[in-house]
Design a protein around this motif. Structure first.
Motif, short mmCIF file in Angstrom:
data_model
loop_
_atom_site.label_atom_id
_atom_site.label_comp_id
_atom_site.label_asym_id
_atom_site.label_seq_id
_atom_site.Cartn_x
_atom_site.Cartn_y
_atom_site.Cartn_z
N ASN A 241 0.84 -1.18 0.00
CA ASN A 241 0.00 0.00 0.00
C ASN A 241 0.89 1.24 0.00
N PRO A 242 0.84 2.10 -1.03
CA PRO A 242 1.73 3.26 -1.07
C PRO A 242 1.41 4.32 -0.01
N THR A 243 0.30 4.17 0.68
CA THR A 243 -0.04 5.16 1.71
C THR A 243 0.07 4.56 3.11
N ALA A 244 0.99 3.64 3.32
CA ALA A 244 1.15 2.98 4.63
C ALA A 244 1.94 3.88 5.56
N SER A 245 1.36 5.05 5.89
CA SER A 245 2.05 5.98 6.78
C SER A 245 1.96 5.50 8.22
N LEU A 246 2.85 6.01 9.06
CA LEU A 246 2.91 5.66 10.49
C LEU A 246 2.98 4.14 10.67
N GLY A 247 3.71 3.49 9.80
CA GLY A 247 3.85 2.04 9.91
C GLY A 247 5.09 1.62 10.66
N CYS A 248 5.90 2.60 11.09
CA CYS A 248 7.16 2.28 11.76
C CYS A 248 7.32 3.17 12.98
N TYR A 249 7.59 2.54 14.11
CA TYR A 249 7.88 3.26 15.35
C TYR A 249 9.20 2.72 15.90
N ASP A 250 10.07 3.62 16.29
CA ASP A 250 11.40 3.18 16.73
C ASP A 250 11.79 3.90 18.01
N LEU A 251 12.35 3.16 18.94
CA LEU A 251 12.86 3.71 20.20
C LEU A 251 14.22 3.11 20.46
N ARG A 252 15.22 3.98 20.77
CA ARG A 252 16.56 3.47 21.02
C ARG A 252 17.24 4.28 22.11
N LEU A 253 18.13 3.62 22.83
CA LEU A 253 18.89 4.25 23.90
C LEU A 253 20.24 3.55 23.98
N GLY A 254 21.31 4.35 24.11
CA GLY A 254 22.63 3.73 24.15
C GLY A 254 23.67 4.64 24.78
N TRP A 255 24.90 4.16 24.76
CA TRP A 255 26.04 4.83 25.41
C TRP A 255 27.19 4.91 24.42
N ASN A 256 27.74 6.13 24.25
CA ASN A 256 28.93 6.32 23.42
C ASN A 256 30.16 5.99 24.26
N PHE A 257 30.73 4.81 24.06
CA PHE A 257 31.88 4.40 24.86
C PHE A 257 33.17 5.09 24.42
N LEU A 258 33.17 5.71 23.22
CA LEU A 258 34.34 6.45 22.76
C LEU A 258 33.86 7.74 22.11
N ARG A 259 34.34 8.89 22.64
CA ARG A 259 33.97 10.19 22.11
C ARG A 259 35.23 10.92 21.66
N LEU A 260 35.26 11.33 20.40
CA LEU A 260 36.33 12.13 19.86
C LEU A 260 35.78 13.50 19.49
N LYS A 261 36.64 14.34 18.94
CA LYS A 261 36.23 15.71 18.66
C LYS A 261 35.03 15.76 17.71
N HIS A 262 35.05 14.91 16.69
CA HIS A 262 33.96 14.92 15.71
C HIS A 262 33.33 13.54 15.52
N TRP A 263 33.73 12.55 16.32
CA TRP A 263 33.24 11.19 16.12
C TRP A 263 32.77 10.61 17.45
N ASP A 264 31.68 9.82 17.38
CA ASP A 264 31.18 9.04 18.52
C ASP A 264 31.06 7.58 18.09
N PHE A 265 31.39 6.68 19.02
CA PHE A 265 31.21 5.25 18.80
C PHE A 265 30.45 4.70 20.00
N GLY A 266 29.31 4.04 19.73
CA GLY A 266 28.47 3.62 20.84
C GLY A 266 27.75 2.32 20.57
N VAL A 267 27.11 1.82 21.63
CA VAL A 267 26.31 0.61 21.57
C VAL A 267 25.07 0.83 22.43
N GLY A 268 23.96 0.21 22.06
CA GLY A 268 22.73 0.44 22.81
C GLY A 268 21.72 -0.66 22.59
N ILE A 269 20.47 -0.34 22.82
CA ILE A 269 19.36 -1.26 22.63
C ILE A 269 18.24 -0.52 21.92
N GLY A 270 17.55 -1.20 21.01
CA GLY A 270 16.50 -0.56 20.23
C GLY A 270 15.27 -1.44 20.09
#
Length: 443
Positions: A241-270
């Motif tokens: 159906n080309p009008t299948a709006s609001l068909g996706c809901y996403d929730l995520r939370l995580g931790w950036n274990f390495l933070r650089l000046k312009h880069w983040d690297f993290g892991v979480g749960i979604g």
């Protein structure tokens, strides 16, 4: 016996005259020398160690200047330490072993300054020709027993001020809409020229809170015959159906274990809720010749072929829903350390459907003409299709955003249904790959 003191006085006078001439000649040989090294790149990060006194000067040119005393004949040898200094990626270190303690000036055109003082060093940020210093980014960090001084008021888009371990940080005023101050380890941060000083050991919100990442997203969903192929493409015998709006809901939370000046690297749960909508009655059929299962349009159950239903019209709609749990492995490039400005991220998401019983299809029959339609009749059919669901999957998510709002594309690199025989379980004859497009509010 009378002694004649005139020869002794004459000798002392002659010795004093010769000593004066020698001292004058030596003094005339000592001069103030200015040693300068031009740079091909601007310095944005300065780390000062030991007992050095260093001044960082926001300027229109990039160079290092050291003022020393010596003779002209010593100029080349005195310049050697400057020649040996290297700048890598805009970072300059003044090590404790650097031979000059004072008179070190660093001129830079960078609008993003990261200044760090350690040990017993003293670091100034100053330009006497300007009443106020205007910067895009300012990070000040004083540690050890060092002192970090700002001799002019500063206006910055973003500022991070931290003192630790008996250090002192003094400034004339830092104006910023995004200012973070952290004082700990018996250190002190003071604003000069005001009576109401900031207290030592002040408890402030630590910038490590930005190590958290997360967000809530909504969007449209669909699937196709190839990974990242789209949401409303034609399949073998049906179309999403080309009008299948609001068909996706996403929730995520995580931790950036390495933070650089312009880069983040993290892991979480979604958690991602995916809904796929078809404007027809869908179901599964089995090919007797191959034993493969096909997912596609099916005929109405025999129940609706009763004679008194003749002439009455119905409209079918089928909805398929699934809720996989994922482990996002995330890398992000950002312009700023907080959630402002341009941000681009990618997430690799290994996911699992904890219970295949939760994978079900709901078909709704709405009567549109006839006596049943006048009664407002709606029939609901539920069908569990967990026996063909691929419990393990691997998703790829791409985000591009500004500040806290981003646009995302999330697709699976593995088929949504099982397509290889295992333990005599049903196997689908077609590989289909889900895709979600939407917007996300990040924090």
């Amino acid at each position: 016996m009378k002694h004649d003191k005139k020869p002794l006085l004459a000798a002392i006078g002659l010795f004093a005259m010769l000593f004066g001439l020698a001292f004058g000649a030596a003094a005339q040989g000592q001069q103030t020398l200015v040693l300068r090294q031009d740079l091909l790149q601007s310095i944005n990060t300065v780390n000062v160690y030991g007992l050095h006194n260093v001044t960082v000067i926001p300027d229109t040119t990039d160079y290092i200047q050291t003022t020393v005393n010596g003779s002209l004949s010593q100029a080349d040898s005195l310049r050697q330490p400057l020649k040996s200094m290297t700048v890598s990626g805009g970072v300059l270190d003044i090590p404790a072993s650097f031979p000059y303690l004072n008179g070190i000036d660093i001129h830079t055109t960078s609008q993003r300054l990261y200044l760090h003082s350690y040990d017993d060093s003293r670091l100034w940020l100053s330009n006497p020709s300007r009443d106020t210093l205007h910067l895009e980014m300012l990070v000040l960090e004083a540690r050890g027993h060092s002192t970090l001084l700002l001799l002019q008021p500063v206006e910055a888009q973003q500022a991070w001020v931290q003192s630790d371990d008996f250090a002192t940080l003094r400034h004339r005023g830092i104006a910023s809409d995004d200012l973070t101050r952290t004082v700990k380890g018996e250190s002190r941060t003071e604003q000069m020229g005001v009576e109401d000083q900031e207290e030592a050991f002040q408890l402030n919100l630590s910038p490590t809170i930005h190590c958290l990442f997360g967000g809530v997203g909504i969007g449209i969903s669909g699937w196709s015959l190839r990974p990242l192929g789209g949401t409303a493409v034609a399949m073998d015998d049906y179309q999403m159906n080309p009008t299948a709006s609001l068909g996706c809901y996403d929730l995520r939370l995580g931790w950036n274990f390495l933070r650089l000046k312009h880069w983040d690297f993290g892991v979480g749960i979604g958690f991602t809720s995916e809904v796929y909508i078809f404007p027809r009655l869908m179901g599964t059929t089995v090919d007797p010749a191959t034993g493969l299962t096909h997912f596609g349009p099916v005929d109405e159950p025999a129940y609706y072929n009763k004679p008194f239903y003749a002439g009455q019209k119905r409209v079918w709609r089928s909805t398929l829903q699934v809720l996989p749990i994922s482990l996002p492995l995330r890398v992000e490039w950002h312009r700023r350390l907080d959630y402002r400005g341009l941000r681009i991220s990618a997430e690799l998401r290994p996911a699992i459907q904890l219970s295949t019983d939760g994978s079900f299809m709901r078909s709704q029959c709405t009567w549109t003409e006839g006596p049943e339609a006048e009664n407002g009749r709606i029939d609901i059919l539920n069908d569990t299709i967990g026996d063909i669901w691929n419990r393990f999957r691997l998703d790829l998510r791409l985000d591009i955003g500004w500040n806290r709002l981003s646009f995302f594309v999330q697709g699976s690199l593995t088929p949504l249904f099982r397509t290889a025989r295992k333990d005599d379980l049903p196997t689908l004859d077609t590989k289909v790959y889900p895709l979600c497009l939407g917007i996300s509010l990040n924090y």
